[in-house]
Design a protein around this motif. Structure first.
Motif, PDB file in Angstrom:
ATOM      1  N   TYR A   1     -14.317  90.365  23.096  1.00  0.00           N
ATOM      2  CA  TYR A   1     -13.398  89.312  22.640  1.00  0.00           C
ATOM      3  C   TYR A   1     -14.173  88.206  21.916  1.00  0.00           C
ATOM      4  O   TYR A   1     -13.775  87.737  20.840  1.00  0.00           O
ATOM      5  CB  TYR A   1     -12.646  88.747  23.847  1.00  0.00           C
ATOM      6  CG  TYR A   1     -11.782  87.565  23.485  1.00  0.00           C
ATOM      7  CD1 TYR A   1     -10.550  87.748  22.868  1.00  0.00           C
ATOM      8  CD2 TYR A   1     -12.210  86.269  23.746  1.00  0.00           C
ATOM      9  CE1 TYR A   1      -9.762  86.663  22.510  1.00  0.00           C
ATOM     10  CE2 TYR A   1     -11.428  85.181  23.390  1.00  0.00           C
ATOM     11  CZ  TYR A   1     -10.203  85.383  22.773  1.00  0.00           C
ATOM     12  OH  TYR A   1      -9.428  84.323  22.422  1.00  0.00           O
ATOM     13  N   ASP A   2     -15.314  87.794  22.501  1.00  0.00           N
ATOM     14  CA  ASP A   2     -16.083  86.687  21.926  1.00  0.00           C
ATOM     15  C   ASP A   2     -16.546  86.985  20.505  1.00  0.00           C
ATOM     16  O   ASP A   2     -16.614  86.080  19.678  1.00  0.00           O
ATOM     17  CB  ASP A   2     -17.306  86.374  22.808  1.00  0.00           C
ATOM     18  CG  ASP A   2     -16.898  85.662  24.092  1.00  0.00           C
ATOM     19  OD1 ASP A   2     -15.741  85.177  24.161  1.00  0.00           O
ATOM     20  OD2 ASP A   2     -17.724  85.615  25.024  1.00  0.00           O
TER      21      ASP A   2
ATOM     22  N   GLN B   1     -15.224  90.397  27.975  1.00  0.00           N
ATOM     23  CA  GLN B   1     -15.339  89.096  27.318  1.00  0.00           C
ATOM     24  C   GLN B   1     -16.221  89.150  26.066  1.00  0.00           C
ATOM     25  O   GLN B   1     -15.909  88.546  25.045  1.00  0.00           O
ATOM     26  CB  GLN B   1     -15.884  88.064  28.316  1.00  0.00           C
ATOM     27  CG  GLN B   1     -15.827  86.636  27.830  1.00  0.00           C
ATOM     28  CD  GLN B   1     -14.388  86.116  27.664  1.00  0.00           C
ATOM     29  OE1 GLN B   1     -13.509  86.436  28.462  1.00  0.00           O
ATOM     30  NE2 GLN B   1     -14.153  85.347  26.603  1.00  0.00           N
ATOM     31  N   HIS B   2     -17.348  89.883  26.123  1.00  0.00           N
ATOM     32  CA  HIS B   2     -18.257  89.857  24.973  1.00  0.00           C
ATOM     33  C   HIS B   2     -17.611  90.484  23.736  1.00  0.00           C
ATOM     34  O   HIS B   2     -17.905  90.083  22.610  1.00  0.00           O
ATOM     35  CB  HIS B   2     -19.597  90.543  25.290  1.00  0.00           C
ATOM     36  CG  HIS B   2     -19.477  91.991  25.673  1.00  0.00           C
ATOM     37  ND1 HIS B   2     -19.065  92.400  26.912  1.00  0.00           N
ATOM     38  CD2 HIS B   2     -19.698  93.135  24.976  1.00  0.00           C
ATOM     39  CE1 HIS B   2     -19.052  93.722  26.973  1.00  0.00           C
ATOM     40  NE2 HIS B   2     -19.431  94.193  25.801  1.00  0.00           N
TER      41      HIS B   2
ATOM     42  N   ARG C   1     -12.038  85.323  13.905  1.00  0.00           N
ATOM     43  CA  ARG C   1     -10.862  84.987  14.742  1.00  0.00           C
ATOM     44  C   ARG C   1      -9.615  85.744  14.272  1.00  0.00           C
ATOM     45  O   ARG C   1      -8.499  85.282  14.464  1.00  0.00           O
ATOM     46  CB  ARG C   1     -10.603  83.473  14.768  1.00  0.00           C
ATOM     47  CG  ARG C   1     -11.771  82.680  15.336  1.00  0.00           C
ATOM     48  CD  ARG C   1     -11.417  81.220  15.574  1.00  0.00           C
ATOM     49  NE  ARG C   1     -10.357  81.051  16.569  1.00  0.00           N
ATOM     50  CZ  ARG C   1     -10.514  81.098  17.893  1.00  0.00           C
ATOM     51  NH1 ARG C   1     -11.717  81.348  18.400  1.00  0.00           N
ATOM     52  NH2 ARG C   1      -9.499  80.917  18.695  1.00  0.00           N
TER      53      ARG C   1
ATOM     54  N   GLU D   1     -15.595  84.194  18.082  1.00  0.00           N
ATOM     55  CA  GLU D   1     -16.644  83.375  17.459  1.00  0.00           C
ATOM     56  C   GLU D   1     -16.907  83.791  16.017  1.00  0.00           C
ATOM     57  O   GLU D   1     -17.772  83.239  15.354  1.00  0.00           O
ATOM     58  CB  GLU D   1     -17.944  83.500  18.284  1.00  0.00           C
ATOM     59  CG  GLU D   1     -17.814  82.830  19.639  1.00  0.00           C
ATOM     60  CD  GLU D   1     -18.880  83.289  20.633  1.00  0.00           C
ATOM     61  OE1 GLU D   1     -19.868  83.926  20.184  1.00  0.00           O
ATOM     62  OE2 GLU D   1     -18.713  83.023  21.839  1.00  0.00           O
TER      63      GLU D   1
END
Ligand SMILES: Cc1ncc(COP(=O)(O)O)c(C=O)c1O
Length: 455
Positions: A284-285, A281-282, A292, A289
């Motif tokens: 992807y984030d 997740q981190h 994009r 964030e």
């Protein structure tokens, strides 16, 4: 039977058997000769065996409905479903997937993703990658640079970025893993830790160091350094993903959770050209964030046809319990291989887990040193196996100093007990034969020269 071919073959002097059909673990050439496939199609891709009607049917159904659509502005149900199902079997925390068409492409995308992560977080100076020297990550110029083997890199080295390499922590050189960690510290200092984007490695090696995995201390030390310096860890699971080592991903059994995983071969199981990159997740984030945007892709990325095959492969792995089977049966297979090779003097070690096993050879005169490369032992073992109608894959030393002659033993997960026994027995015959010849040659080479004998 072999042919004169218009194909620009990998080795121009070699004549290749022309394979015309295959079923299960049997491959048949145009002369009707049948070979047992102890290497899952020769490259570890055909992990579910050949000629599976369910996979062919899945491809046919998808092709009839929607074979191709590019994924830059469009998506498709097969891609979406495969992404959901892959995340469900991935190690904990892996949240997103992107599809490509093969192993090297997956590794390249993993690298672009690692670089994007840092750039998105405001650290554009991070680009350098550190990786173990004795590896294989693919033949594209970036993956060849990660591979770190001068023997393979020549003559393309002018095109390769200068990534840094550490020696592998094998039993022979560094059983504790401490020397590799010291080399990692040196590499971090040389690059400047703030410039390092990623550590890139195979959690369990394939052809470069068959079935070798670093010791636990190395993984712990790598995790400590990642925490301290902020680089990402990328796993090349091109071979080990999709059950090969007896878990869905080798990362499931590694004392360190990577940030990015690349996988390929077993995902299409030889029925479709597909690879995937998964991230936590981190990672992807950072993109979600930030800009994009993670642009640039290949024409066939996420194509419905190959994704539908991937979905059917996952179905087969789950419904036939093949990952658990590989874990349990693999432990016995390794014992059977050890027993069959026991007493052969050039055999130094049988290692590995699941259906990814490796055999390392050594000079019988001390049981330790690499065999002289000019003897060509690995090539001779593959040739002897093929003469016994068995497909194997052995690695020649590339004069880089970290590995000698070795063989992979990696059959399809669906092989029956009888087929496995036959593979082991044919392989042992081939190794026995080459070992006998090699011992004679070494004895002749070191025999004292009698007076009057021609020199
Ligand atoms: C560990 C590993 N990584 C990457 C690759 C490259 O994959 P591909 O040949 O699909 O590009 C291979 C291929 O053998 C491999 O064994």
């Amino acid at each position: 039977m072999t042919v004169h071919s218009k194909v620009l073959a990998p080795e121009l002097n070699r004549r290749y058997p022309v394979v015309v059909r295959a079923e299960g673990v049997w491959i048949e050439d145009s002369a009707g000769r049948r070979y047992l496939d102890a290497m899952s199609g020769g490259s570890l891709a055909a992990s579910l065996g050949h000629g599976r009607r369910d996979l062919v049917e899945a491809a046919r159904r998808q092709a009839e409905r929607l074979s191709y659509v590019h994924n830059e502005r469009l998506t498709n149900p097969a891609q979406e479903r495969l992404a959901r199902e892959l995340v469900a079997v991935a190690p904990e925390g892996f949240a997103r997937v992107r599809f490509v068409t093969g192993g090297a492409e997956a590794n390249e995308l993993a690298l672009r993703l690692a670089r994007s992560y840092h750039v998105e977080r405001g650290e554009p100076q991070r680009w350098q990658v550190i990786s173990p020297a004795q590896a294989y990550h693919g033949p594209t110029l970036q993956t060849l640079a990660l591979t770190g083997r001068p023997g393979l890199q020549r003559p393309f080295d002018p095109y390769l970025p200068s990534h840094l390499h550490i020696p592998p922590s094998t039993q022979r050189f560094d059983p504790s893993g401490e020397a590799a960690l010291a080399a990692l510290d040196d590499a971090l200092a040389e690059a400047g830790a703030e410039n390092v984007a990623a550590f890139f490695c195979e959690p369990v090696s394939a052809a470069a160091l068959p079935a070798y995995s670093p010791p636990p201390r190395f993984w712990e030390g790598l995790a400590e350094r990642r925490e301290e310096h902020g680089f990402l860890v990328c796993f090349d699971e091109i071979v080990t993903g999709m059950g090969r080592t007896g878990s869905w991903f080798a990362a499931d059994e590694t004392p360190l959770l990577p940030d990015i995983v690349a996988t390929a071969k077993g995902l299409g199981a030889g029925y479709a050209a597909i690879g995937a990159v998964l991230c936590r997740q981190h990672v992807y984030d950072a993109v979600a964030e930030g800009s994009r945007r993670l642009t640039l892709g290949h024409t066939w990325d996420g194509a419905p046809l190959s994704c539908a095959v991937g979905v059917a492969v996952l179905d087969a792995l789950r419904s036939e319990g093949l990952v658990e089977h590989v874990r349990e049966r693999g432990a016995r297979l390794r014992e059977e291989l050890e027993e069959a090779l026991a007493g052969i003097e050039i055999v130094r070690e049988v290692r590995g887990r699941g259906f990814l096993l490796g055999v390392e050879y050594a000079d019988p005169r001390d049981g330790e040193s690499f065999l002289p490369p000019e003897l060509g032992v690995a090539r001779r073992i593959d040739d002897a196996a093929l003469e016994s109608d068995l497909v194997t894959l052995s690695t020649q030393p590339t004069h880089d100093g970290y590995a000698g002659d070795q063989s992979l033993f990696a059959p399809p997960f669906t092989s029956s007990d009888r087929e496995l026994a036959e593979m082991v027995s044919r392989f042992a015959v081939a190794v026995h034969r080459v070992a006998g010849e090699v011992e004679d040659e070494l004895a002749a080479a070191s025999a004292p020269i009698e007076a009057g004998e021609p020199r």
